[in-house]
Scaffold this motif. Structure first.
Motif, short mmCIF file in Angstrom:
data_model
loop_
_atom_site.label_atom_id
_atom_site.label_comp_id
_atom_site.label_asym_id
_atom_site.label_seq_id
_atom_site.Cartn_x
_atom_site.Cartn_y
_atom_site.Cartn_z
N LEU A 89 32.63 -50.52 -40.15
CA LEU A 89 32.64 -49.08 -39.94
C LEU A 89 31.47 -48.66 -39.05
O LEU A 89 31.60 -47.80 -38.18
CB LEU A 89 32.58 -48.34 -41.28
N ALA A 90 30.33 -49.29 -39.27
CA ALA A 90 29.14 -48.97 -38.47
C ALA A 90 29.36 -49.31 -37.00
O ALA A 90 29.00 -48.54 -36.10
CB ALA A 90 27.93 -49.72 -39.01
N LYS A 91 29.99 -50.47 -36.73
CA LYS A 91 30.25 -50.87 -35.35
C LYS A 91 31.19 -49.87 -34.67
O LYS A 91 30.94 -49.43 -33.54
CB LYS A 91 30.86 -52.27 -35.32
N ALA A 92 32.25 -49.49 -35.38
CA ALA A 92 33.20 -48.53 -34.82
C ALA A 92 32.54 -47.17 -34.58
O ALA A 92 32.79 -46.51 -33.56
CB ALA A 92 34.40 -48.37 -35.75
N ALA A 93 31.70 -46.75 -35.50
CA ALA A 93 31.04 -45.46 -35.37
C ALA A 93 30.08 -45.44 -34.19
O ALA A 93 30.05 -44.47 -33.41
CB ALA A 93 30.29 -45.12 -36.66
N ILE A 94 29.31 -46.50 -34.03
CA ILE A 94 28.34 -46.55 -32.93
C ILE A 94 29.06 -46.60 -31.58
O ILE A 94 28.66 -45.93 -30.62
CB ILE A 94 27.39 -47.75 -33.10
N ASN A 95 30.13 -47.38 -31.48
CA ASN A 95 30.92 -47.38 -30.24
C ASN A 95 31.47 -46.00 -29.94
O ASN A 95 31.54 -45.57 -28.79
CB ASN A 95 32.08 -48.38 -30.35
N GLY A 96 31.85 -45.29 -30.99
CA GLY A 96 32.46 -43.98 -30.81
C GLY A 96 31.52 -42.91 -30.28
O GLY A 96 31.99 -41.90 -29.73
N ILE A 97 30.22 -43.12 -30.41
CA ILE A 97 29.27 -42.12 -29.91
C ILE A 97 28.61 -42.53 -28.60
O ILE A 97 27.70 -41.86 -28.13
CB ILE A 97 28.18 -41.80 -30.97
N ASP A 98 29.06 -43.64 -28.01
CA ASP A 98 28.51 -44.04 -26.71
C ASP A 98 28.75 -42.95 -25.67
O ASP A 98 29.87 -42.42 -25.57
CB ASP A 98 29.16 -45.34 -26.23
N PRO A 99 27.75 -42.63 -24.87
CA PRO A 99 27.92 -41.57 -23.86
C PRO A 99 28.76 -41.98 -22.67
O PRO A 99 29.26 -41.14 -21.94
CB PRO A 99 26.47 -41.27 -23.43
N VAL A 100 28.92 -43.30 -22.44
CA VAL A 100 29.70 -43.80 -21.31
C VAL A 100 30.80 -44.70 -21.82
O VAL A 100 30.58 -45.56 -22.67
CB VAL A 100 28.79 -44.59 -20.33
N ASP A 101 32.02 -44.49 -21.33
CA ASP A 101 33.13 -45.37 -21.64
C ASP A 101 32.98 -46.61 -20.76
O ASP A 101 33.31 -46.58 -19.57
CB ASP A 101 34.46 -44.66 -21.35
N VAL A 102 32.47 -47.69 -21.34
CA VAL A 102 32.14 -48.87 -20.53
C VAL A 102 33.36 -49.52 -19.91
O VAL A 102 33.29 -50.10 -18.82
CB VAL A 102 31.35 -49.90 -21.36
N ARG A 103 34.51 -49.43 -20.57
CA ARG A 103 35.71 -50.05 -20.01
C ARG A 103 36.17 -49.31 -18.76
O ARG A 103 36.45 -49.92 -17.72
CB ARG A 103 36.81 -50.08 -21.07
#
Length: 250
Positions: free
Chosen positions: A203-217
């Motif tokens: 859950l922590a990994k998903a949450a941190i990815n979700g708040i990234d300011p840039v969509d890296v893909r």
């Protein structure tokens, strides 16, 4: 030779890349790496993945010779998709990914570690994007996750590298250790992460990815469009043949 997965300790999956002599990955190598990381992350017993490499360096990017053997653009398109898959696999891995970086980390290697959750590096490690000297573009998205914006631009435009200690000073490398202690140090960090509750760490990994300011893909795929333009226009071949310089005055 290739990509292998082992289980050195409870909750930890160790994904190891081995493509002699310099870990410059061919098209199938990027897909193998993507598949291995995704499979490790899907395993409910895994709580942390360590991404490591055998040999002289962590990663030297794509296999340029493979591209040069292709008279068309099929290999270029394939390797760009392969890189995008491997980078996304690290970023989207269901559990944290710790990169264990020894020696050189160049080109596609930056895409991998820039998407990792933590980096442990040896004291001889160097990080950089020599893309402009190779007639290519890309992975500025990931270098920007390792160093401040203006340093990223200077490194990108000059094709220079930064040391592990420099990146440690910027906060992107967790720990710098002697080369012979790299694997142990990465596994030590992974064990600390793997000691957490398995459901909560996901859950922590998903949450941190979700708040990234840039969509890296999306950002990386945007960059790749300029790589295609450079190749279609002929400038990529001209620069590669000129060892990184313009060549217009020769």
């Amino acid at each position: 030779m290739g990509v292998s997965t082992s289980r050195p300790d409870k909750g930890i999956a160790l994904v190891t890349v081995d493509f002699p002599p310099v870990n410059a990955l061919p098209v199938h190598g990027w897909y193998e790496l993507a598949d291995a990381v995704r499979a490790a992350g899907r395993d409910p017993e895994t709580r942390c993945v360590v991404l490591a490499a055998e040999g002289r360096g962590f990663n030297a990017g794509v296999d340029i010779k493979e591209l040069q053997r292709d008279p068309g653009h099929g290999s270029l398109v394939a390797v760009n998709h392969g890189c995008a898959e491997a980078f996304a696999a690290v970023y989207d891995c269901e559990v944290p990914v710790v990169a264990a970086v020894g020696g050189f980390c160049l080109g596609g290697g930056i895409g991998l570690v820039g998407n990792a959750d933590a980096i442990v590096a040896s004291d001889d490690a160097v990080f950089g994007l020599p893309e402009l000297d190779r007639g290519a573009l890309g992975a500025a998205t990931h270098l920007a996750r390792l160093v401040p914006q203006h340093l990223m631009r200077a490194l990108y435009y000059t094709s220079r590298t930064a040391t592990a200690r420099e990146l440690h000073a910027h906060g992107s490398v967790w720990r710098v250790v002697p080369r012979d202690g790299l694997r142990a140090a990465a596994l030590e960090l992974a064990a600390e992460i793997a000691a957490k509750d398995g459901t909560l760490i996901r859950l922590a990994k998903a949450a941190i990815n979700g708040i990234d300011p840039v969509d890296v893909r999306r950002s990386y795929r945007y960059e790749q469009g300029f790589t295609f333009e450079a190749n279609l226009s002929g400038v990529a071949d001209r620069v590669r043949n000129g060892f990184g310089r313009d060549g217009a005055d020769r």
